[in-house]
Design a protein around this motif. Structure first.
Motif, PDB file in Angstrom:
ATOM      1  N   PRO A  85       0.817  -1.213   0.000  1.00 30.93           N
ATOM      2  CA  PRO A  85       0.000   0.000   0.000  1.00 30.93           C
ATOM      3  C   PRO A  85       0.853   1.267   0.000  1.00 30.93           C
ATOM      4  O   PRO A  85       1.967   1.294   0.532  1.00 30.93           O
ATOM      5  N   GLY A  86       0.314   2.321  -0.620  1.00 28.01           N
ATOM      6  CA  GLY A  86       0.940   3.631  -0.545  1.00 28.01           C
ATOM      7  C   GLY A  86       2.312   3.741  -1.165  1.00 28.01           C
ATOM      8  O   GLY A  86       3.173   4.460  -0.647  1.00 28.01           O
ATOM      9  N   VAL A  87       2.532   3.068  -2.288  1.00 26.62           N
ATOM     10  CA  VAL A  87       3.834   3.156  -2.967  1.00 26.62           C
ATOM     11  C   VAL A  87       3.897   4.474  -3.746  1.00 26.62           C
ATOM     12  O   VAL A  87       3.065   4.730  -4.614  1.00 26.62           O
ATOM     13  N   VAL A  88       4.867   5.311  -3.438  1.00 29.88           N
ATOM     14  CA  VAL A  88       5.013   6.620  -4.082  1.00 29.88           C
ATOM     15  C   VAL A  88       5.979   6.504  -5.260  1.00 29.88           C
ATOM     16  O   VAL A  88       7.111   6.020  -5.102  1.00 29.88           O
ATOM     17  N   VAL A  89       5.517   6.945  -6.435  1.00 34.61           N
ATOM     18  CA  VAL A  89       6.356   6.933  -7.639  1.00 34.61           C
ATOM     19  C   VAL A  89       6.308   8.332  -8.241  1.00 34.61           C
ATOM     20  O   VAL A  89       5.250   8.794  -8.692  1.00 34.61           O
ATOM     21  N   LYS A  90       7.423   9.019  -8.271  1.00 32.39           N
ATOM     22  CA  LYS A  90       7.466  10.371  -8.809  1.00 32.39           C
ATOM     23  C   LYS A  90       7.258  10.358 -10.327  1.00 32.39           C
ATOM     24  O   LYS A  90       7.533   9.363 -10.997  1.00 32.39           O
ATOM     25  N   ALA A  91       6.769  11.458 -10.851  1.00 29.50           N
ATOM     26  CA  ALA A  91       6.543  11.580 -12.288  1.00 29.50           C
ATOM     27  C   ALA A  91       7.833  11.302 -13.054  1.00 29.50           C
ATOM     28  O   ALA A  91       8.897  11.827 -12.716  1.00 29.50           O
ATOM     29  N   GLY A  92       7.738  10.442 -14.070  1.00 28.97           N
ATOM     30  CA  GLY A  92       8.901  10.092 -14.873  1.00 28.97           C
ATOM     31  C   GLY A  92       9.849   9.110 -14.225  1.00 28.97           C
ATOM     32  O   GLY A  92      10.934   8.855 -14.751  1.00 28.97           O
ATOM     33  N   SER A  93       9.430   8.519 -13.099  1.00 28.75           N
ATOM     34  CA  SER A  93      10.307   7.602 -12.368  1.00 28.75           C
ATOM     35  C   SER A  93       9.732   6.187 -12.322  1.00 28.75           C
ATOM     36  O   SER A  93       8.586   5.941 -12.711  1.00 28.75           O
ATOM     37  N   THR A  94      10.554   5.275 -11.812  1.00 28.50           N
ATOM     38  CA  THR A  94      10.187   3.867 -11.709  1.00 28.50           C
ATOM     39  C   THR A  94      10.533   3.355 -10.319  1.00 28.50           C
ATOM     40  O   THR A  94      11.574   3.701  -9.762  1.00 28.50           O
ATOM     41  N   VAL A  95       9.646   2.539  -9.766  1.00 29.09           N
ATOM     42  CA  VAL A  95       9.895   1.867  -8.493  1.00 29.09           C
ATOM     43  C   VAL A  95       9.744   0.366  -8.713  1.00 29.09           C
ATOM     44  O   VAL A  95       8.779  -0.084  -9.344  1.00 29.09           O
ATOM     45  N   THR A  96      10.693  -0.415  -8.200  1.00 30.77           N
ATOM     46  CA  THR A  96      10.683  -1.865  -8.382  1.00 30.77           C
ATOM     47  C   THR A  96      10.418  -2.566  -7.050  1.00 30.77           C
ATOM     48  O   THR A  96      11.015  -2.223  -6.029  1.00 30.77           O
ATOM     49  N   LEU A  97       9.523  -3.535  -7.092  1.00 24.23           N
ATOM     50  CA  LEU A  97       9.214  -4.358  -5.924  1.00 24.23           C
ATOM     51  C   LEU A  97       9.460  -5.815  -6.290  1.00 24.23           C
ATOM     52  O   LEU A  97       9.205  -6.228  -7.429  1.00 24.23           O
ATOM     53  N   GLN A  98       9.920  -6.611  -5.322  1.00 25.29           N
ATOM     54  CA  GLN A  98      10.188  -8.024  -5.578  1.00 25.29           C
ATOM     55  C   GLN A  98       9.704  -8.889  -4.426  1.00 25.29           C
ATOM     56  O   GLN A  98       9.695  -8.461  -3.274  1.00 25.29           O
ATOM     57  N   PHE A  99       9.309 -10.110  -4.780  1.00 19.96           N
ATOM     58  CA  PHE A  99       9.026 -11.111  -3.759  1.00 19.96           C
ATOM     59  C   PHE A  99       9.290 -12.496  -4.330  1.00 19.96           C
ATOM     60  O   PHE A  99       9.360 -12.682  -5.558  1.00 19.96           O
ATOM     61  N   THR A 100       9.451 -13.463  -3.430  1.00 17.89           N
ATOM     62  CA  THR A 100       9.725 -14.840  -3.828  1.00 17.89           C
ATOM     63  C   THR A 100       8.572 -15.736  -3.394  1.00 17.89           C
ATOM     64  O   THR A 100       8.045 -15.598  -2.286  1.00 17.89           O
ATOM     65  N   ALA A 101       8.171 -16.637  -4.277  1.00 22.63           N
ATOM     66  CA  ALA A 101       7.128 -17.606  -3.974  1.00 22.63           C
ATOM     67  C   ALA A 101       7.602 -18.991  -4.392  1.00 22.63           C
ATOM     68  O   ALA A 101       8.475 -19.128  -5.261  1.00 22.63           O
ATOM     69  N   GLN A 102       7.014 -20.010  -3.788  1.00 23.73           N
ATOM     70  CA  GLN A 102       7.407 -21.403  -4.060  1.00 23.73           C
ATOM     71  C   GLN A 102       6.245 -22.164  -4.668  1.00 23.73           C
ATOM     72  O   GLN A 102       5.087 -21.977  -4.271  1.00 23.73           O
ATOM     73  N   ILE A 103       6.568 -23.021  -5.648  1.00 27.63           N
ATOM     74  CA  ILE A 103       5.546 -23.889  -6.237  1.00 27.63           C
ATOM     75  C   ILE A 103       5.218 -24.988  -5.237  1.00 27.63           C
ATOM     76  O   ILE A 103       6.110 -25.689  -4.755  1.00 27.63           O
ATOM     77  N   LYS A 104       3.961 -25.142  -4.923  1.00 25.15           N
ATOM     78  CA  LYS A 104       3.557 -26.076  -3.879  1.00 25.15           C
ATOM     79  C   LYS A 104       3.832 -27.526  -4.277  1.00 25.15           C
ATOM     80  O   LYS A 104       3.680 -27.909  -5.445  1.00 25.15           O
ATOM     81  N   THR A 105       4.235 -28.314  -3.293  1.00 18.59           N
ATOM     82  CA  THR A 105       4.413 -29.747  -3.497  1.00 18.59           C
ATOM     83  C   THR A 105       3.081 -30.365  -3.933  1.00 18.59           C
ATOM     84  O   THR A 105       2.032 -30.029  -3.388  1.00 18.59           O
ATOM     85  N   GLY A 106       3.140 -31.238  -4.913  1.00 19.28           N
ATOM     86  CA  GLY A 106       1.921 -31.871  -5.396  1.00 19.28           C
ATOM     87  C   GLY A 106       1.296 -31.177  -6.583  1.00 19.28           C
ATOM     88  O   GLY A 106       0.305 -31.670  -7.147  1.00 19.28           O
ATOM     89  N   THR A 107       1.856 -30.038  -6.999  1.00 17.61           N
ATOM     90  CA  THR A 107       1.357 -29.362  -8.195  1.00 17.61           C
ATOM     91  C   THR A 107       1.599 -30.250  -9.410  1.00 17.61           C
ATOM     92  O   THR A 107       2.709 -30.728  -9.636  1.00 17.61           O
ATOM     93  N   ALA A 108       0.570 -30.486 -10.195  1.00 15.59           N
ATOM     94  CA  ALA A 108       0.652 -31.437 -11.305  1.00 15.59           C
ATOM     95  C   ALA A 108       1.522 -30.897 -12.436  1.00 15.59           C
ATOM     96  O   ALA A 108       1.472 -29.701 -12.753  1.00 15.59           O
ATOM     97  N   PRO A 109       2.346 -31.762 -13.057  1.00 13.87           N
ATOM     98  CA  PRO A 109       3.088 -31.353 -14.252  1.00 13.87           C
ATOM     99  C   PRO A 109       2.120 -30.831 -15.315  1.00 13.87           C
ATOM    100  O   PRO A 109       1.028 -31.346 -15.489  1.00 13.87           O
ATOM    101  N   GLY A 110       2.540 -29.790 -16.019  1.00 12.43           N
ATOM    102  CA  GLY A 110       1.687 -29.182 -17.032  1.00 12.43           C
ATOM    103  C   GLY A 110       0.843 -28.034 -16.513  1.00 12.43           C
ATOM    104  O   GLY A 110       0.188 -27.344 -17.303  1.00 12.43           O
ATOM    105  N   THR A 111       0.858 -27.810 -15.194  1.00 18.58           N
ATOM    106  CA  THR A 111       0.094 -26.697 -14.624  1.00 18.58           C
ATOM    107  C   THR A 111       0.687 -25.370 -15.078  1.00 18.58           C
ATOM    108  O   THR A 111       1.888 -25.139 -14.959  1.00 18.58           O
ATOM    109  N   ASP A 112      -0.158 -24.487 -15.615  1.00 16.49           N
ATOM    110  CA  ASP A 112       0.277 -23.141 -15.994  1.00 16.49           C
ATOM    111  C   ASP A 112       0.044 -22.192 -14.828  1.00 16.49           C
ATOM    112  O   ASP A 112      -1.063 -22.112 -14.291  1.00 16.49           O
ATOM    113  N   ILE A 113       1.094 -21.472 -14.451  1.00 19.07           N
ATOM    114  CA  ILE A 113       0.995 -20.504 -13.361  1.00 19.07           C
ATOM    115  C   ILE A 113       1.022 -19.100 -13.964  1.00 19.07           C
ATOM    116  O   ILE A 113       1.997 -18.700 -14.591  1.00 19.07           O
TER     117      ILE A 113
END
Length: 211
Positions: A85-113
């Protein structure tokens, strides 16, 4: 026109996040994408508008993913949704956010994420949708390295009446076994008198193939 007839228009300068984007990277790129692997998502909030902008970003994770962590200040996870929430981005600028997630055990082959985030500017400018292309979970057997070779048991140049031996080698380089399967091998019209089909196989004369 008299001064009393003048019309005054108030122009509001707005932010513009239409060109914002989102990407995903496999953190173990040297192997196929499998259950248990981790993905890093990068959200790029780009403000091409005339005014500074403040956005509330929400990113619901699909059922095949579970949140792991983020080093981005102000980014959190609650109720299956990544929140910034409340991410401030000045005019003409860029802000980058990152996070990591894991594919759950048991996810079937061929599943599109597919993962879709929404950036909602507080100044009334258009909402931006940030979506990654589908990422397909791999796994299961992989028989692409299998091979078939033919040997002329009579030696020399191949001539009518010679006996050919065919050897099919199944090579599973995947992470999981194949389970029971059937191999079918149509016979060339110039061949006859099939015998000695190994591994419990047989030759079906009506359809002209070994199996």
């Amino acid at each position: 026109t008299s001064a009393s007839d003048a019309t005054v228009f108030a122009l509001a300068l707005l932010s513009d996040f239409a060109t914002s984007s989102k990407s995903v990277a496999d953190l173990s790129p040297g192997t196929p994408l499998l259950p248990g692997d981790q993905l890093q998502f990068t959200l790029t909030l780009k403000n091409t508008g005339q005014a500074d902008g403040t956005v509330d970003l929400t990113d619901p994770l699909p059922g095949a993913l579970q949140f792991v962590s983020s080093q981005t200040p102000g980014l959190s996870f609650a109720g299956g949704v990544v929140l910034a929430p409340g991410v401030v981005v000045k005019a003409g600028s860029t802000v980058t956010l990152q996070f990591t997630a894991q594919i759950k055990t048991g996810t079937a082959p061929g599943t599109d994420i597919t993962n879709t985030a929404v950036a909602n500017p507080k100044d009334g400018s258009a909402t931006a949708t940030l979506q990654t292309p589908p990422t397909q979970v791999q796994g299961g057997p992989n028989l692409t390295g299998s091979a078939k070779i033919a040997t002329d048991l009579n030696g020399g140049a191949l001539e009518p009446g010679d006996t050919l031996e065919y050897v099919i080698t199944l090579n599973n380089t995947g992470k999981f076994p194949t389970g029971q399967m059937q191999i079918s091998d149509p016979l060339d019209a110039n061949l006859e008198a099939v015998s000695n089909v190994s591994s419990g196989g047989a030759f079906d004369l009506e359809i002209g193939r070994a199996h």
